[in-house]
Design a protein around this motif. Structure first.
Motif, short mmCIF file in Angstrom:
data_model
loop_
_atom_site.label_atom_id
_atom_site.label_comp_id
_atom_site.label_asym_id
_atom_site.label_seq_id
_atom_site.Cartn_x
_atom_site.Cartn_y
_atom_site.Cartn_z
N THR A 156 0.81 -1.23 0.00
CA THR A 156 0.00 0.00 0.00
C THR A 156 0.84 1.27 0.00
OG1 THR A 156 -0.11 -0.11 2.42
CG2 THR A 156 -1.91 -1.14 1.18
N THR A 179 3.07 2.53 -5.21
CA THR A 179 2.21 2.17 -6.33
C THR A 179 2.81 0.95 -7.04
OG1 THR A 179 3.40 3.58 -7.91
CG2 THR A 179 1.58 4.59 -6.65
N GLN A 200 6.00 1.92 -8.88
CA GLN A 200 7.10 2.17 -7.95
C GLN A 200 7.64 0.87 -7.36
OE1 GLN A 200 5.09 4.81 -5.24
NE2 GLN A 200 5.82 6.67 -6.28
#
Length: 420
Positions: A164, A167, A170
């Motif tokens: 969480t 992203t 990422q």
């Protein structure tokens, strides 16, 4: 219904094939005693433009496998039988061809009157006469272990999906950077730390270290990168274009570094093994050049020029060309080795490269039209349909520029060894 074919992958395979053929032609001429220094330096400069070749084939092997099996569990017995016929059988056939070709022109072979089976068996595990064929054995390891790689990749993908704080993009970038750092450490260990281990250790450990380049462990990062590309092709294209200016700068900087490093570390004769694949700085230039070329192909994918069509054609027949090209170099060398080529090594190398590419691809194309082509060049003949109704693959529409209808994927991405 098959997935659409990604044109830039075939074009990149064509570029990698040309790079590999150039490497081996350079290796044939740069070590000759009569070479002049300007020719030697120029060949070194060209050589460092080709370092992306072999690792790119490993990358493309990962791309194709994960692209076609990302959402399904492969039937392992069928999967291995198919790859065995497409890859390993051609390897065995061409190993025999190279073994015979070298011995036929050796007087001792005819005088002995015996068939040296032991040397032939050794060639199947440690190819020498077909010096480039060892890479088939290395890549085949990825195919044998692919179901395990797939399960591991799916596990990582599930874990990334639950994160969480980052992203999806990422998370993938972080994973790739961590893997790149680990792989760089592996290259440092391989090039610097194991230098004296081969002598200090006893068999079988010394043998394993000596032939460590035969193991998939030394090339796993490129295969992982292929999985990242295959599972997020549009994101991959986007990032390759965005990173293109930085990749160009990095490639230019590393190109200068490697050239200086080789010339500084060489004596009267250039030692190309200073920039071996299993070296951290070489890893960096390979990544910069491979991704840079991918970015250029993405920018050009809507053009469909004759230049791109040529690389697509070369890429399709590159496996057969790869298998046969060393034999063509042997034949050319049979003519050129007795000659005094002082001052002519650069033009002769370029001419030898053009002849090798042309004849190798012509042989690969010709064999692909004959029965049993799957077992000679890894390509299955296309079947002609007498029905006026178009087949499912032929009726697939072009979804985006750069995609085309699905064709046979029998030909697998392969690679070649370093110059020894």
């Amino acid at each position: 219904m098959s997935k659409p074919r990604i044109e830039e992958w075939t074009q990149l395979r064509g570029m990698a094939f040309l790079a590999i053929v150039m490497q081996h032609n350079i290796a044939e001429y740069i070590y000759r005693a009569d070479i002049a220094q300007p020719d030697s330096i120029m060949l070194t400069m060209i050589y460092h433009l080709t370092r992306f070749g072999t690792p790119t084939f490993v990358f493309l092997a990962g791309v194709l496998l994960f692209y076609h099996h990302s959402h399904k569990k492969p039937d392992y017995p069928h999967f291995i039988r198919k790859r065995f016929g497409d890859i390993y059988v051609p390897f065995v056939l061409w190993t025999l061809i190279y073994w015979l070709a070298v011995r036929i022109f050796t007087p001792e072979f005819w005088q002995s009157g015996t068939f040296d089976v032991r040397s032939l068996i050794r060639e199947l595990f440690l190819p020498q006469t077909g010096y480039h064929l060892w890479f088939v054995l290395m890549v085949f390891q990825f195919y044998v272990l692919f179901p395990l790689f797939l399960r591991a990749a799916q596990f990582v993908q599930r874990k990334l999906g639950k994160m969480t704080k980052l992203t999806g993009t990422q998370s993938v970038i972080a994973l790739v950077l961590i893997a790149a750092a680990l792989y760089t450490m592996l290259m440092k260990w391989s090039y610097y730390d194991t230098a004296g281990w081969t002598v200090a250790l006893s068999p079988p450990w010394s043998t394993l270290l000596e032939y460590r380049s035969y193991s998939w462990v030394m090339y796993w990062f490129y295969f992982l990168l292929g999985a990242v590309c295959a599972w997020g092709i549009e994101h991959w294209r986007h990032w390759m274009v965005r990173a293109l200016p930085w990749l160009i700068c990095l490639f230019i900087g590393m190109y200068i570094w490697l050239g200086y490093d080789v010339l500084k570390g060489s004596g009267d004769i250039v030692n190309l093994n200073i920039s071996t694949y299993l070296k951290p700085t070489t890893f960096i230039i390979i990544m910069a050049q491979m991704l840079m070329l991918y970015g250029f192909l993405v920018l050009l994918r809507s053009k469909n020029t004759r230049f791109q069509q040529l690389f697509t054609w070369i890429g399709r027949y590159s496996f057969g060309g790869y298998l046969v090209h060393a034999l063509i170099i042997y034949c050319i060398a049979y003519v050129t080795r007795p000659l005094l080529l002082t001052g002519w090594h650069l033009p002769v190398t370029l001419l030898s490269f053009l002849v090798t590419v042309s004849i190798s691809l012509a042989i690969s194309w010709g064999l692909s039209k004959l029965p049993g082509s799957r077992f000679t060049v890894g390509l299955q003949r296309r079947k002609r349909s007498n029905s006026p109704i178009r087949s499912t693959d032929e009726s697939l529409p072009r979804q985006k520029a750069g995609y085309s209808t699905s064709l046979s994927t029998k030909q697998q991405a392969l690679a070649e060894p370093d110059v020894h």
